[in-house]
Scaffold this motif. Sequence first.
Motif, PDB file in Angstrom:
ATOM      1  N   ARG A  72       0.824  -1.207   0.000  1.00  0.00           N
ATOM      2  CA  ARG A  72       0.000   0.000   0.000  1.00  0.00           C
ATOM      3  C   ARG A  72       0.864   1.266   0.000  1.00  0.00           C
ATOM      4  O   ARG A  72       0.474   2.292  -0.539  1.00  0.00           O
ATOM      5  N   GLY A  73       2.069   1.179   0.538  1.00  0.00           N
ATOM      6  CA  GLY A  73       2.960   2.340   0.584  1.00  0.00           C
ATOM      7  C   GLY A  73       3.826   2.498  -0.651  1.00  0.00           C
ATOM      8  O   GLY A  73       4.583   3.467  -0.762  1.00  0.00           O
ATOM      9  N   ALA A  74       3.738   1.574  -1.617  1.00  0.00           N
ATOM     10  CA  ALA A  74       4.555   1.661  -2.828  1.00  0.00           C
ATOM     11  C   ALA A  74       4.175   2.898  -3.636  1.00  0.00           C
ATOM     12  O   ALA A  74       3.017   3.310  -3.668  1.00  0.00           O
ATOM     13  N   ARG A  75       5.150   3.453  -4.300  1.00  0.00           N
ATOM     14  CA  ARG A  75       4.929   4.663  -5.108  1.00  0.00           C
ATOM     15  C   ARG A  75       3.803   4.470  -6.108  1.00  0.00           C
ATOM     16  O   ARG A  75       2.965   5.347  -6.285  1.00  0.00           O
ATOM     17  N   LYS A  76       3.737   3.318  -6.796  1.00  0.00           N
ATOM     18  CA  LYS A  76       2.692   3.118  -7.814  1.00  0.00           C
ATOM     19  C   LYS A  76       1.304   3.177  -7.200  1.00  0.00           C
ATOM     20  O   LYS A  76       0.386   3.748  -7.789  1.00  0.00           O
ATOM     21  N   VAL A  77       1.126   2.610  -6.015  1.00  0.00           N
ATOM     22  CA  VAL A  77      -0.186   2.636  -5.365  1.00  0.00           C
ATOM     23  C   VAL A  77      -0.511   4.048  -4.890  1.00  0.00           C
ATOM     24  O   VAL A  77      -1.633   4.530  -5.090  1.00  0.00           O
ATOM     25  N   ARG A  78       0.449   4.724  -4.308  1.00  0.00           N
ATOM     26  CA  ARG A  78       0.200   6.114  -3.884  1.00  0.00           C
ATOM     27  C   ARG A  78      -0.124   6.994  -5.084  1.00  0.00           C
ATOM     28  O   ARG A  78      -1.004   7.850  -5.026  1.00  0.00           O
ATOM     29  N   ASN A  79       0.576   6.764  -6.212  1.00  0.00           N
ATOM     30  CA  ASN A  79       0.261   7.514  -7.429  1.00  0.00           C
ATOM     31  C   ASN A  79      -1.165   7.229  -7.892  1.00  0.00           C
ATOM     32  O   ASN A  79      -1.905   8.147  -8.262  1.00  0.00           O
ATOM     33  N   LEU A  80      -1.555   5.953  -7.886  1.00  0.00           N
ATOM     34  CA  LEU A  80      -2.893   5.578  -8.354  1.00  0.00           C
ATOM     35  C   LEU A  80      -3.994   6.094  -7.437  1.00  0.00           C
ATOM     36  O   LEU A  80      -5.095   6.392  -7.898  1.00  0.00           O
ATOM     37  N   GLU A  81      -3.703   6.194  -6.162  1.00  0.00           N
ATOM     38  CA  GLU A  81      -4.699   6.760  -5.243  1.00  0.00           C
ATOM     39  C   GLU A  81      -4.914   8.246  -5.512  1.00  0.00           C
ATOM     40  O   GLU A  81      -6.014   8.758  -5.365  1.00  0.00           O
ATOM     41  N   ALA A  82      -3.857   8.940  -5.967  1.00  0.00           N
ATOM     42  CA  ALA A  82      -3.976  10.360  -6.301  1.00  0.00           C
ATOM     43  C   ALA A  82      -4.527  10.572  -7.708  1.00  0.00           C
ATOM     44  O   ALA A  82      -5.222  11.553  -7.975  1.00  0.00           O
ATOM     45  N   ASN A  83      -4.202   9.653  -8.627  1.00  0.00           N
ATOM     46  CA  ASN A  83      -4.615   9.758 -10.021  1.00  0.00           C
ATOM     47  C   ASN A  83      -4.775   8.336 -10.550  1.00  0.00           C
ATOM     48  O   ASN A  83      -3.780   7.662 -10.810  1.00  0.00           O
ATOM     49  N   PRO A  84      -6.007   7.849 -10.738  1.00  0.00           N
ATOM     50  CA  PRO A  84      -6.218   6.456 -11.113  1.00  0.00           C
ATOM     51  C   PRO A  84      -5.907   6.121 -12.578  1.00  0.00           C
ATOM     52  O   PRO A  84      -6.034   4.961 -12.972  1.00  0.00           O
ATOM     53  N   ALA A  85      -5.481   7.090 -13.370  1.00  0.00           N
ATOM     54  CA  ALA A  85      -5.114   6.804 -14.768  1.00  0.00           C
ATOM     55  C   ALA A  85      -3.838   5.972 -14.778  1.00  0.00           C
ATOM     56  O   ALA A  85      -2.866   6.274 -14.083  1.00  0.00           O
ATOM     57  N   VAL A  86      -3.834   4.910 -15.604  1.00  0.00           N
ATOM     58  CA  VAL A  86      -2.705   3.985 -15.611  1.00  0.00           C
ATOM     59  C   VAL A  86      -2.558   3.367 -16.996  1.00  0.00           C
ATOM     60  O   VAL A  86      -3.525   3.226 -17.734  1.00  0.00           O
ATOM     61  N   THR A  87      -1.331   3.022 -17.326  1.00  0.00           N
ATOM     62  CA  THR A  87      -1.041   2.241 -18.520  1.00  0.00           C
ATOM     63  C   THR A  87      -0.272   1.008 -18.081  1.00  0.00           C
ATOM     64  O   THR A  87       0.647   1.100 -17.275  1.00  0.00           O
ATOM     65  N   VAL A  88      -0.676  -0.146 -18.612  1.00  0.00           N
ATOM     66  CA  VAL A  88      -0.024  -1.412 -18.293  1.00  0.00           C
ATOM     67  C   VAL A  88       0.341  -2.088 -19.604  1.00  0.00           C
ATOM     68  O   VAL A  88      -0.448  -2.098 -20.553  1.00  0.00           O
ATOM     69  N   SER A  89       1.542  -2.657 -19.652  1.00  0.00           N
ATOM     70  CA  SER A  89       2.002  -3.361 -20.841  1.00  0.00           C
ATOM     71  C   SER A  89       2.479  -4.750 -20.465  1.00  0.00           C
ATOM     72  O   SER A  89       3.031  -4.954 -19.383  1.00  0.00           O
ATOM     73  N   THR A  90       2.287  -5.681 -21.382  1.00  0.00           N
ATOM     74  CA  THR A  90       2.873  -7.003 -21.210  1.00  0.00           C
ATOM     75  C   THR A  90       4.391  -6.871 -21.334  1.00  0.00           C
ATOM     76  O   THR A  90       4.904  -5.862 -21.814  1.00  0.00           O
ATOM     77  N   GLY A  91       5.105  -7.909 -20.945  1.00  0.00           N
ATOM     78  CA  GLY A  91       6.558  -7.863 -20.941  1.00  0.00           C
ATOM     79  C   GLY A  91       7.221  -8.104 -22.282  1.00  0.00           C
ATOM     80  O   GLY A  91       8.428  -7.954 -22.401  1.00  0.00           O
ATOM     81  N   ASP A  92       6.467  -8.474 -23.312  1.00  0.00           N
ATOM     82  CA  ASP A  92       7.030  -8.800 -24.623  1.00  0.00           C
ATOM     83  C   ASP A  92       7.049  -7.565 -25.507  1.00  0.00           C
ATOM     84  O   ASP A  92       6.010  -7.153 -26.042  1.00  0.00           O
ATOM     85  N   ALA A  93       8.221  -6.984 -25.713  1.00  0.00           N
ATOM     86  CA  ALA A  93       8.337  -5.768 -26.524  1.00  0.00           C
ATOM     87  C   ALA A  93       8.161  -6.025 -28.012  1.00  0.00           C
ATOM     88  O   ALA A  93       7.857  -5.102 -28.765  1.00  0.00           O
ATOM     89  N   LEU A  94       8.344  -7.262 -28.471  1.00  0.00           N
ATOM     90  CA  LEU A  94       8.179  -7.558 -29.894  1.00  0.00           C
ATOM     91  C   LEU A  94       6.714  -7.741 -30.283  1.00  0.00           C
ATOM     92  O   LEU A  94       6.324  -7.433 -31.410  1.00  0.00           O
ATOM     93  N   ASN A  95       5.920  -8.261 -29.391  1.00  0.00           N
ATOM     94  CA  ASN A  95       4.492  -8.479 -29.625  1.00  0.00           C
ATOM     95  C   ASN A  95       3.720  -7.867 -28.462  1.00  0.00           C
ATOM     96  O   ASN A  95       3.055  -8.566 -27.701  1.00  0.00           O
ATOM     97  N   PRO A  96       3.811  -6.548 -28.324  1.00  0.00           N
ATOM     98  CA  PRO A  96       3.272  -5.905 -27.131  1.00  0.00           C
ATOM     99  C   PRO A  96       1.753  -5.837 -27.117  1.00  0.00           C
ATOM    100  O   PRO A  96       1.091  -5.769 -28.156  1.00  0.00           O
ATOM    101  N   VAL A  97       1.230  -5.851 -25.909  1.00  0.00           N
ATOM    102  CA  VAL A  97      -0.157  -5.506 -25.661  1.00  0.00           C
ATOM    103  C   VAL A  97      -0.109  -4.449 -24.569  1.00  0.00           C
ATOM    104  O   VAL A  97       0.470  -4.666 -23.497  1.00  0.00           O
ATOM    105  N   VAL A  98      -0.673  -3.289 -24.876  1.00  0.00           N
ATOM    106  CA  VAL A  98      -0.646  -2.147 -23.972  1.00  0.00           C
ATOM    107  C   VAL A  98      -2.088  -1.779 -23.645  1.00  0.00           C
ATOM    108  O   VAL A  98      -2.907  -1.609 -24.559  1.00  0.00           O
ATOM    109  N   ALA A  99      -2.402  -1.651 -22.373  1.00  0.00           N
ATOM    110  CA  ALA A  99      -3.749  -1.294 -21.936  1.00  0.00           C
ATOM    111  C   ALA A  99      -3.705   0.024 -21.177  1.00  0.00           C
ATOM    112  O   ALA A  99      -2.894   0.190 -20.265  1.00  0.00           O
ATOM    113  N   GLU A 100      -4.563   0.942 -21.580  1.00  0.00           N
ATOM    114  CA  GLU A 100      -4.715   2.186 -20.823  1.00  0.00           C
ATOM    115  C   GLU A 100      -6.074   2.143 -20.162  1.00  0.00           C
ATOM    116  O   GLU A 100      -7.073   1.774 -20.783  1.00  0.00           O
ATOM    117  N   GLY A 101      -6.101   2.502 -18.881  1.00  0.00           N
ATOM    118  CA  GLY A 101      -7.375   2.433 -18.185  1.00  0.00           C
ATOM    119  C   GLY A 101      -7.382   3.167 -16.879  1.00  0.00           C
ATOM    120  O   GLY A 101      -6.586   4.084 -16.649  1.00  0.00           O
TER     121      GLY A 101
END
Length: 165
Positions: A72-101
């Motif tokens: 709960r104290g991690a920077r990413k969680v504190r950031n999301l609590e202040a601003n819930p906009a996020v982008t998440v990507s799979t780990g494969d840079a050659l065949n990426p899937v990127v989700a914004e939500g």
Amino acid sequence: MTVPRVTRPHMPGYGTLPADQGTGLLPWSWALKRLTDSHDYWVATVWPDSRPHLMPVWAVWHDEALWFSSSRGARKVRNLEANPAVTVSTGDALNPVVAEGVAGVVRDSVSRQAFLDVVNAKYRTSYDLDFLNTDDTATVRVRPRWVFGLDESDFGGSPTRWDFT
């Protein structure tokens, strides 16, 4: 299961082909497999002063969303609590899937247990609800607004965007 609207993203200068050329638009099943099977994911959030923040996580695709847990104290969680906009990507840079939500911390024990069941099956762990103690750990659900995918073997012909709005 929600089937998102599919389009060819506008990528000026990248030599992308019309939607009916090359591989054509990728099916949602292509992206879903990668969202489900990826071992590692990258989570991008924004500091309160607008600096970007990027961190790797383990995650699962479950109930039409990407889920992960973190201190709960991690920077990413504190950031999301202040601003819930996020982008998440799979780990494969050659065949990426990127989700914004939009991310939200999930607190109910039924949803957290369902998340743990999927995590335990995927990563061969044996976490129980004590692992997700709500005082110390945040369970985060990311509902995508859109998802982007690209098959490296057909860079110009495969870029696809799926919209959930």
